[in-house]
Design a protein around this motif. Sequence first.
Motif, PDB file in Angstrom:
ATOM      1  N   ILE A 134      -3.145  15.175 -59.910  1.00 33.15           N
ATOM      2  CA  ILE A 134      -2.243  14.238 -59.246  1.00 33.15           C
ATOM      3  C   ILE A 134      -2.218  14.479 -57.744  1.00 33.15           C
ATOM      4  O   ILE A 134      -1.592  13.743 -56.994  1.00 33.15           O
ATOM      5  N   PHE A 135      -2.917  15.537 -57.307  1.00 32.03           N
ATOM      6  CA  PHE A 135      -3.032  15.819 -55.877  1.00 32.03           C
ATOM      7  C   PHE A 135      -4.490  15.645 -55.465  1.00 32.03           C
ATOM      8  O   PHE A 135      -5.100  16.536 -54.893  1.00 32.03           O
ATOM      9  N   CYS A 136      -5.044  14.471 -55.771  1.00 32.36           N
ATOM     10  CA  CYS A 136      -6.486  14.307 -55.602  1.00 32.36           C
ATOM     11  C   CYS A 136      -6.894  13.911 -54.189  1.00 32.36           C
ATOM     12  O   CYS A 136      -7.924  14.356 -53.691  1.00 32.36           O
ATOM     13  N   GLU A 137      -6.115  13.080 -53.515  1.00 29.78           N
ATOM     14  CA  GLU A 137      -6.500  12.606 -52.188  1.00 29.78           C
ATOM     15  C   GLU A 137      -5.342  12.785 -51.203  1.00 29.78           C
ATOM     16  O   GLU A 137      -4.241  12.305 -51.449  1.00 29.78           O
ATOM     17  N   PRO A 138      -5.560  13.477 -50.091  1.00 30.63           N
ATOM     18  CA  PRO A 138      -4.492  13.654 -49.102  1.00 30.63           C
ATOM     19  C   PRO A 138      -3.989  12.305 -48.585  1.00 30.63           C
ATOM     20  O   PRO A 138      -4.778  11.383 -48.369  1.00 30.63           O
ATOM     21  N   ALA A 139      -2.678  12.215 -48.414  1.00 29.32           N
ATOM     22  CA  ALA A 139      -2.059  10.987 -47.907  1.00 29.32           C
ATOM     23  C   ALA A 139      -1.647  11.215 -46.456  1.00 29.32           C
ATOM     24  O   ALA A 139      -0.630  11.844 -46.175  1.00 29.32           O
ATOM     25  N   ILE A 140      -2.456  10.725 -45.533  1.00 24.51           N
ATOM     26  CA  ILE A 140      -2.151  10.843 -44.107  1.00 24.51           C
ATOM     27  C   ILE A 140      -1.505   9.535 -43.647  1.00 24.51           C
ATOM     28  O   ILE A 140      -2.068   8.449 -43.873  1.00 24.51           O
ATOM     29  N   PRO A 141      -0.334   9.589 -43.061  1.00 21.69           N
ATOM     30  CA  PRO A 141       0.344   8.358 -42.626  1.00 21.69           C
ATOM     31  C   PRO A 141      -0.514   7.528 -41.670  1.00 21.69           C
ATOM     32  O   PRO A 141      -1.393   8.058 -40.976  1.00 21.69           O
ATOM     33  N   ASP A 142      -0.229   6.254 -41.631  1.00 17.63           N
ATOM     34  CA  ASP A 142      -0.949   5.334 -40.737  1.00 17.63           C
ATOM     35  C   ASP A 142      -0.288   5.374 -39.360  1.00 17.63           C
ATOM     36  O   ASP A 142       0.485   4.500 -38.987  1.00 17.63           O
ATOM     37  N   PHE A 143      -0.603   6.409 -38.604  1.00 17.15           N
ATOM     38  CA  PHE A 143       0.032   6.615 -37.311  1.00 17.15           C
ATOM     39  C   PHE A 143      -0.489   5.617 -36.269  1.00 17.15           C
ATOM     40  O   PHE A 143      -1.657   5.201 -36.305  1.00 17.15           O
ATOM     41  N   GLU A 144       0.379   5.294 -35.330  1.00 15.44           N
ATOM     42  CA  GLU A 144      -0.038   4.497 -34.175  1.00 15.44           C
ATOM     43  C   GLU A 144      -0.658   5.437 -33.130  1.00 15.44           C
ATOM     44  O   GLU A 144      -0.166   6.541 -32.894  1.00 15.44           O
ATOM     45  N   GLY A 145      -1.740   5.007 -32.538  1.00 14.55           N
ATOM     46  CA  GLY A 145      -2.339   5.764 -31.441  1.00 14.55           C
ATOM     47  C   GLY A 145      -3.347   6.821 -31.848  1.00 14.55           C
ATOM     48  O   GLY A 145      -3.660   7.712 -31.046  1.00 14.55           O
ATOM     49  N   VAL A 146      -3.897   6.739 -33.049  1.00 15.80           N
ATOM     50  CA  VAL A 146      -4.884   7.728 -33.475  1.00 15.80           C
ATOM     51  C   VAL A 146      -6.125   7.677 -32.583  1.00 15.80           C
ATOM     52  O   VAL A 146      -6.710   8.709 -32.240  1.00 15.80           O
ATOM     53  N   ALA A 147      -6.504   6.471 -32.183  1.00 20.09           N
ATOM     54  CA  ALA A 147      -7.674   6.332 -31.303  1.00 20.09           C
ATOM     55  C   ALA A 147      -7.433   7.039 -29.974  1.00 20.09           C
ATOM     56  O   ALA A 147      -8.325   7.708 -29.431  1.00 20.09           O
ATOM     57  N   GLU A 148      -6.211   6.923 -29.448  1.00 17.31           N
ATOM     58  CA  GLU A 148      -5.868   7.590 -28.192  1.00 17.31           C
ATOM     59  C   GLU A 148      -5.883   9.105 -28.371  1.00 17.31           C
ATOM     60  O   GLU A 148      -6.321   9.845 -27.480  1.00 17.31           O
ATOM     61  N   LEU A 149      -5.386   9.563 -29.513  1.00 16.53           N
ATOM     62  CA  LEU A 149      -5.385  10.995 -29.798  1.00 16.53           C
ATOM     63  C   LEU A 149      -6.817  11.533 -29.805  1.00 16.53           C
ATOM     64  O   LEU A 149      -7.121  12.554 -29.167  1.00 16.53           O
ATOM     65  N   THR A 150      -7.696  10.841 -30.506  1.00 22.65           N
ATOM     66  CA  THR A 150      -9.087  11.281 -30.621  1.00 22.65           C
ATOM     67  C   THR A 150      -9.793  11.222 -29.274  1.00 22.65           C
ATOM     68  O   THR A 150     -10.540  12.140 -28.900  1.00 22.65           O
ATOM     69  N   ALA A 151      -9.546  10.144 -28.516  1.00 16.96           N
ATOM     70  CA  ALA A 151     -10.202   9.988 -27.205  1.00 16.96           C
ATOM     71  C   ALA A 151      -9.806  11.100 -26.244  1.00 16.96           C
ATOM     72  O   ALA A 151     -10.590  11.496 -25.370  1.00 16.96           O
ATOM     73  N   ALA A 152      -8.601  11.614 -26.413  1.00 18.94           N
ATOM     74  CA  ALA A 152      -8.115  12.686 -25.532  1.00 18.94           C
ATOM     75  C   ALA A 152      -8.537  14.069 -26.029  1.00 18.94           C
ATOM     76  O   ALA A 152      -8.114  15.081 -25.470  1.00 18.94           O
ATOM     77  N   GLY A 153      -9.350  14.096 -27.101  1.00 18.05           N
ATOM     78  CA  GLY A 153      -9.831  15.370 -27.615  1.00 18.05           C
ATOM     79  C   GLY A 153      -9.013  15.939 -28.751  1.00 18.05           C
ATOM     80  O   GLY A 153      -9.253  17.078 -29.177  1.00 18.05           O
ATOM     81  N   GLY A 154      -8.054  15.167 -29.254  1.00 17.84           N
ATOM     82  CA  GLY A 154      -7.229  15.634 -30.359  1.00 17.84           C
ATOM     83  C   GLY A 154      -7.901  15.420 -31.706  1.00 17.84           C
ATOM     84  O   GLY A 154      -8.926  14.742 -31.822  1.00 17.84           O
ATOM     85  N   ARG A 155      -7.296  15.990 -32.740  1.00 17.76           N
ATOM     86  CA  ARG A 155      -7.862  15.913 -34.087  1.00 17.76           C
ATOM     87  C   ARG A 155      -6.741  15.722 -35.085  1.00 17.76           C
ATOM     88  O   ARG A 155      -5.687  16.371 -34.990  1.00 17.76           O
ATOM     89  N   LEU A 156      -6.942  14.837 -36.053  1.00 17.97           N
ATOM     90  CA  LEU A 156      -5.958  14.552 -37.095  1.00 17.97           C
ATOM     91  C   LEU A 156      -6.565  14.886 -38.455  1.00 17.97           C
ATOM     92  O   LEU A 156      -7.571  14.300 -38.845  1.00 17.97           O
TER      93      LEU A 156
END
Length: 497
Positions: A134-156
């Motif tokens: 029942i814990f087969c796939e991690p559920a990561i919220p649909d955050f706003e600004g993920v593209a900005e996070l990644t572009a700035a060198g961040g990781r989710l």
Amino acid sequence: MRIAIVGAGFAGLASAKVLRQLGHDVTVHDKAPDVGGVWSRTRRYPGLRTQNNKQTYHFSDHPMPRRFPQWLEGAQVQEYLEEYVARFGLAPFLRLGTGVEQAVPAAGGGWDVTTTGAEAGTEHYDHLVVANGIFCEPAIPDFEGVAELTAAGGRLIATSELAGLEEVRDRHVLMVGYGKSSCDVAVEVSRVAASTTVVARSLLWKVPRRIKGVLNYKYLLLTRLGEGLFPYQRLTGVERALHARGSALPDAMLGSVEKVVTAQLGLPGLGLVPDAPFASIAKASVSLATEGFYEGVAAGTIAVRRDTVVARFLEKDGLPHAELSDGSVVRADVVVCGTGFRQEVPFLPEDVQHRLLDERGNFALYRQILPVDVPDLTFAGYNSSFFSPLSAEMSAVWIASYLAGHHTVPAPETMRAVVRDRVAWMEDRTDGHSARGTNVVPFSMHNIDEVLGEVGLDVGRATKAVQWLLPVRPSSYRKVAQRLARRVARQASADSA
């Protein structure tokens, strides 16, 4: 029968062992290169440990090794399962590194299973057991600004995707969530990170391994009395007296534990007293307090931002940041989400998935095992509990008994009504957080009682009486599968005669 089992965790391995005992030809498929499910080396996060002590977290006929500590690390649980495979000769029936791409109902019954990976191909099976967890796939919220996070060198990432601490050394880490995995990872990460901030939408109660440093928590929650403090769907026997009209005993007992836990963990001084009463632990999985977490908060190596969420990610001064719902902005080089999992069966056709679920998307499974409207299919391990290995094993016994015709189930309309009532009660009890109808905490033993009662292989009253005051011992159930195998063999002999 030829039986395909999807998943090589506790539920899949128990199913393989029990079904083999009854003479079935089983094949266990798992995309991971090793057994273990959530304990696989491909999914273990730093700091992963069991919530149970080793005496209560094992299969009925295979105790944990004496050399293991009371609370096991993830690698030790995986080692235990490897030993289980070796002891019961399951290795020839495992296809590791082989994922199930699709399983389609065959025209004449059974399933056509298509796999990818090490042993790719399509084969026909008479029955399919879904044990993918029942814990087969991690559920990561649909955050706003993920593209900005990644572009700035961040990781989710999810907690299960954090392979090692070098990934966060000298980085600013934002932990999302306040469950066990988030707190476990926060402690480990804080040892090497530049900063560790935990964002908690709401605070959960955490239970110390030892109450007042002395009483093992298993005597509090891993007994039938501990389970009986929370009102079950239908009250009988002692529980009816416990929760009789006007009885304040359960609330008084839980209230006293709340006071002790609050003081022991120093929650008032840390500003981390949950808003809900301690009894609210019945609405979700109880979380064991991670050793070093509250000490880290007190020392300032871990910061907790309570009653808030991530509003969005953004770039600030060329660096990744997170804006929280309270308007504050914090550095977020690596964002690690301990925000739960999705219970999915993506390898089944959409029309089959539709028949598995109710109108709210909950799994509609009789006894947490049998989909009423899909033939030749059962589920194992979809009853997450305090005693998950034992619960999964007893589900496997039910499946083996059902396939052997050892017990019968009610008429379809009766089973549907039972499932509807059960899921509705679970949804109401947990405020909609029942893991899509798969989380039976804190009623672990009730679930096992119902499963074995229907099979006619329940343990005796004397065993249950002991379990009221002492922690449940899985070894008390070690003869259940053997009894089933003997009964089925006797019946087959009588039929042939």
